[in-house]
Design a protein around this motif. Sequence first.
Motif, PDB file in Angstrom:
ATOM      1  N   ALA A 138       4.330  13.430 -21.190  1.00  0.00           N
ATOM      2  CA  ALA A 138       4.126  12.248 -22.037  1.00  0.00           C
ATOM      3  C   ALA A 138       5.069  11.096 -21.698  1.00  0.00           C
ATOM      4  CB  ALA A 138       4.226  12.627 -23.511  1.00  0.00           C
ATOM      5  N   PRO A 139       6.390  11.304 -21.617  1.00  0.00           N
ATOM      6  CA  PRO A 139       7.263  10.187 -21.241  1.00  0.00           C
ATOM      7  C   PRO A 139       7.107   9.759 -19.788  1.00  0.00           C
ATOM      8  CG  PRO A 139       8.546  12.186 -21.589  1.00  0.00           C
ATOM      9  CD  PRO A 139       7.168  12.469 -22.079  1.00  0.00           C
ATOM     10  N   ALA A 140       6.632  10.641 -18.921  1.00  0.00           N
ATOM     11  CA  ALA A 140       6.329  10.224 -17.548  1.00  0.00           C
ATOM     12  C   ALA A 140       5.161   9.235 -17.555  1.00  0.00           C
ATOM     13  CB  ALA A 140       5.994  11.429 -16.679  1.00  0.00           C
ATOM     14  N   VAL A 141       4.183   9.484 -18.404  1.00  0.00           N
ATOM     15  CA  VAL A 141       3.053   8.559 -18.525  1.00  0.00           C
ATOM     16  C   VAL A 141       3.503   7.257 -19.190  1.00  0.00           C
ATOM     17  CG1 VAL A 141       0.711   8.253 -19.405  1.00  0.00           C
ATOM     18  CG2 VAL A 141       1.440  10.492 -18.570  1.00  0.00           C
ATOM     19  N   ASP A 142       4.473   7.358 -20.107  1.00  0.00           N
ATOM     20  CA  ASP A 142       5.063   6.135 -20.674  1.00  0.00           C
ATOM     21  C   ASP A 142       5.649   5.269 -19.557  1.00  0.00           C
ATOM     22  OD1 ASP A 142       4.458   7.034 -23.227  1.00  0.00           O
ATOM     23  OD2 ASP A 142       6.495   7.717 -23.661  1.00  0.00           O
ATOM     24  N   ALA A 143       6.340   5.907 -18.616  1.00  0.00           N
ATOM     25  CA  ALA A 143       6.936   5.174 -17.495  1.00  0.00           C
ATOM     26  C   ALA A 143       5.857   4.541 -16.626  1.00  0.00           C
ATOM     27  CB  ALA A 143       7.818   6.103 -16.669  1.00  0.00           C
ATOM     28  N   LEU A 144       4.776   5.281 -16.387  1.00  0.00           N
ATOM     29  CA  LEU A 144       3.646   4.729 -15.642  1.00  0.00           C
ATOM     30  C   LEU A 144       3.079   3.505 -16.350  1.00  0.00           C
ATOM     31  CD1 LEU A 144       1.276   4.713 -13.610  1.00  0.00           C
ATOM     32  CD2 LEU A 144       0.193   6.476 -15.033  1.00  0.00           C
ATOM     33  N   GLN A 145       2.893   3.608 -17.654  1.00  0.00           N
ATOM     34  CA  GLN A 145       2.374   2.490 -18.436  1.00  0.00           C
ATOM     35  C   GLN A 145       3.286   1.262 -18.309  1.00  0.00           C
ATOM     36  OE1 GLN A 145      -0.499   2.177 -21.101  1.00  0.00           O
ATOM     37  NE2 GLN A 145       0.116   0.233 -20.187  1.00  0.00           N
ATOM     38  N   ASN A 146       4.593   1.514 -18.385  1.00  0.00           N
ATOM     39  CA  ASN A 146       5.559   0.425 -18.272  1.00  0.00           C
ATOM     40  C   ASN A 146       5.461  -0.270 -16.920  1.00  0.00           C
ATOM     41  OD1 ASN A 146       8.592  -0.288 -17.272  1.00  0.00           O
ATOM     42  ND2 ASN A 146       8.337  -0.788 -19.433  1.00  0.00           N
ATOM     43  N   TRP A 147       5.399   0.507 -15.851  1.00  0.00           N
ATOM     44  CA  TRP A 147       5.291  -0.096 -14.515  1.00  0.00           C
ATOM     45  C   TRP A 147       3.964  -0.812 -14.336  1.00  0.00           C
ATOM     46  CZ3 TRP A 147       7.541   3.242  -9.951  1.00  0.00           C
ATOM     47  CH2 TRP A 147       8.927   3.380 -10.115  1.00  0.00           C
ATOM     48  N   ALA A 148       2.894  -0.245 -14.872  1.00  0.00           N
ATOM     49  CA  ALA A 148       1.573  -0.863 -14.737  1.00  0.00           C
ATOM     50  C   ALA A 148       1.563  -2.247 -15.381  1.00  0.00           C
ATOM     51  CB  ALA A 148       0.508   0.027 -15.358  1.00  0.00           C
ATOM     52  N   VAL A 149       2.181  -2.347 -16.554  1.00  0.00           N
ATOM     53  CA  VAL A 149       2.227  -3.623 -17.267  1.00  0.00           C
ATOM     54  C   VAL A 149       3.183  -4.593 -16.589  1.00  0.00           C
ATOM     55  CG1 VAL A 149       2.894  -4.724 -19.447  1.00  0.00           C
ATOM     56  CG2 VAL A 149       1.548  -2.607 -19.470  1.00  0.00           C
ATOM     57  N   ARG A 150       4.330  -4.094 -16.193  1.00  0.00           N
ATOM     58  CA  ARG A 150       5.382  -4.973 -15.668  1.00  0.00           C
ATOM     59  C   ARG A 150       5.154  -5.390 -14.221  1.00  0.00           C
ATOM     60  NH1 ARG A 150      11.897  -3.667 -16.140  1.00  0.00           N
ATOM     61  NH2 ARG A 150      12.638  -5.629 -15.201  1.00  0.00           N
ATOM     62  N   TYR A 151       4.630  -4.465 -13.406  1.00  0.00           N
ATOM     63  CA  TYR A 151       4.530  -4.736 -11.976  1.00  0.00           C
ATOM     64  C   TYR A 151       3.111  -4.698 -11.422  1.00  0.00           C
ATOM     65  CZ  TYR A 151       9.490  -3.469 -12.341  1.00  0.00           C
ATOM     66  OH  TYR A 151      10.808  -3.401 -12.710  1.00  0.00           O
ATOM     67  N   GLY A 152       2.183  -4.081 -12.135  1.00  0.00           N
ATOM     68  CA  GLY A 152       0.906  -3.761 -11.519  1.00  0.00           C
ATOM     69  C   GLY A 152       1.026  -2.450 -10.758  1.00  0.00           C
ATOM     70  N   MET A 153      -0.037  -2.054 -10.059  1.00  0.00           N
ATOM     71  CA  MET A 153      -0.048  -0.737  -9.413  1.00  0.00           C
ATOM     72  C   MET A 153      -0.603  -0.801  -8.008  1.00  0.00           C
ATOM     73  SD  MET A 153      -1.378   1.776 -12.489  1.00  0.00           S
ATOM     74  CE  MET A 153      -2.681   0.653 -12.989  1.00  0.00           C
ATOM     75  N   PRO A 154      -0.128   0.100  -7.131  1.00  0.00           N
ATOM     76  CA  PRO A 154      -0.756   0.284  -5.820  1.00  0.00           C
ATOM     77  C   PRO A 154      -2.026   1.114  -5.986  1.00  0.00           C
ATOM     78  CG  PRO A 154       1.023   1.848  -6.074  1.00  0.00           C
ATOM     79  CD  PRO A 154       1.021   1.006  -7.314  1.00  0.00           C
ATOM     80  N   ASP A 164       0.813  -1.226   0.000  1.00  0.00           N
ATOM     81  CA  ASP A 164       0.000   0.000   0.000  1.00  0.00           C
ATOM     82  C   ASP A 164       0.841   1.267   0.000  1.00  0.00           C
ATOM     83  OD1 ASP A 164      -2.461   1.379  -0.043  1.00  0.00           O
ATOM     84  OD2 ASP A 164      -2.434   1.628   2.142  1.00  0.00           O
ATOM     85  N   GLY A 165       1.947   1.236  -0.759  1.00  0.00           N
ATOM     86  CA  GLY A 165       2.755   2.433  -0.911  1.00  0.00           C
ATOM     87  C   GLY A 165       2.271   3.285  -2.070  1.00  0.00           C
ATOM     88  N   VAL A 166       3.158   4.103  -2.598  1.00  0.00           N
ATOM     89  CA  VAL A 166       2.799   5.087  -3.634  1.00  0.00           C
ATOM     90  C   VAL A 166       3.816   5.023  -4.762  1.00  0.00           C
ATOM     91  CG1 VAL A 166       2.492   7.552  -4.126  1.00  0.00           C
ATOM     92  CG2 VAL A 166       1.787   6.625  -1.897  1.00  0.00           C
ATOM     93  N   TYR A 167       3.334   5.005  -6.000  1.00  0.00           N
ATOM     94  CA  TYR A 167       4.193   5.233  -7.161  1.00  0.00           C
ATOM     95  C   TYR A 167       4.236   6.738  -7.426  1.00  0.00           C
ATOM     96  CZ  TYR A 167       4.095   0.308  -8.862  1.00  0.00           C
ATOM     97  OH  TYR A 167       4.229  -1.048  -9.017  1.00  0.00           O
ATOM     98  N   MET A 168       5.433   7.261  -7.702  1.00  0.00           N
ATOM     99  CA  MET A 168       5.597   8.694  -7.980  1.00  0.00           C
ATOM    100  C   MET A 168       6.319   8.880  -9.302  1.00  0.00           C
ATOM    101  SD  MET A 168       7.716  11.505  -5.725  1.00  0.00           S
ATOM    102  CE  MET A 168       7.637  13.268  -6.078  1.00  0.00           C
ATOM    103  N   PHE A 169       5.751   9.736 -10.166  1.00  0.00           N
ATOM    104  CA  PHE A 169       6.352  10.077 -11.452  1.00  0.00           C
ATOM    105  C   PHE A 169       6.482  11.591 -11.516  1.00  0.00           C
ATOM    106  CE2 PHE A 169       4.128   6.113 -11.720  1.00  0.00           C
ATOM    107  CZ  PHE A 169       5.003   5.280 -12.411  1.00  0.00           C
ATOM    108  N   GLY A 170       7.731  12.073 -11.648  1.00  0.00           N
ATOM    109  CA  GLY A 170       7.922  13.506 -11.577  1.00  0.00           C
ATOM    110  C   GLY A 170       9.081  14.009 -12.406  1.00  0.00           C
ATOM    111  N   ASP A 171       9.359  15.301 -12.245  1.00  0.00           N
ATOM    112  CA  ASP A 171      10.404  15.989 -13.004  1.00  0.00           C
ATOM    113  C   ASP A 171      11.507  16.436 -12.047  1.00  0.00           C
ATOM    114  OD1 ASP A 171       9.174  18.149 -11.711  1.00  0.00           O
ATOM    115  OD2 ASP A 171       7.974  18.662 -13.468  1.00  0.00           O
TER     116      ASP A 171
END
Length: 243
Positions: free
Chosen positions: A105-121, A65-72
Amino acid sequence: MKPNRRHVLMAGAVATVAAVATGEASTAQTAAASDPYGSGALGDWTILSHAIATEATITSVRDNDGVYMFGDSIAVQDGKALASQLIARTGKTIAVHNWSGRPTAPAVDALQNWAVRYGMPRRILMATGTNDIFNPPVFAAQVDRTMRIVGSQRTVVWVNVQCARTAKSAAVQLADQRNSAWINSQLSDASKKYSNLKVVRWAESLAASPAHLTTYLREGVHTSVPAGQTARNDLILQALLSN
């Protein structure tokens, strides 16, 4: 959609409109011909500093129950302190994918990659958007894309933006401010479409007091440390803890 006057003012008057007067009018007109949004061009962000969690951290965050963070770059600077605060308050951790200079856009690409590879919290933190000032119209589609990836059962906490680079000319600062407001307007509109999208109103917090713009920011973009970093992270933490 482009921001109306209220959105521009709410984002905070970092760039003084009065400074863009007769002496700079011709410069602004010349720049507009090759730069339709006035903030210039995005550089090569792929060579800049970044922080990406290990696979072990990602899977631990997913399972506990942690958090995924995508930022600049702001997230690169402030992410470690935010993670420490979250651990201290809740015992939960953050898995980061933060990259300086990166647009959404590439931050969302990273989110997509993690969602597919690991699933999401259940909670996703998006601390991105500042680098979209160079091409504001593309931002809304990336918010929609994020919400499609995440689905309706998870919460997206998204920090809105404030940028008016003080090292640039007054005309560019004004464009930065206008484009920040445009991005924030798109994010606000999206929050009306998606009940699980929660906006952290960093821009409005800065606009609430003139002193915040100088005490909480350095060079008109990044947070000062510790004052601005603490103020922004506190807002983010409040949003995470309420969801």
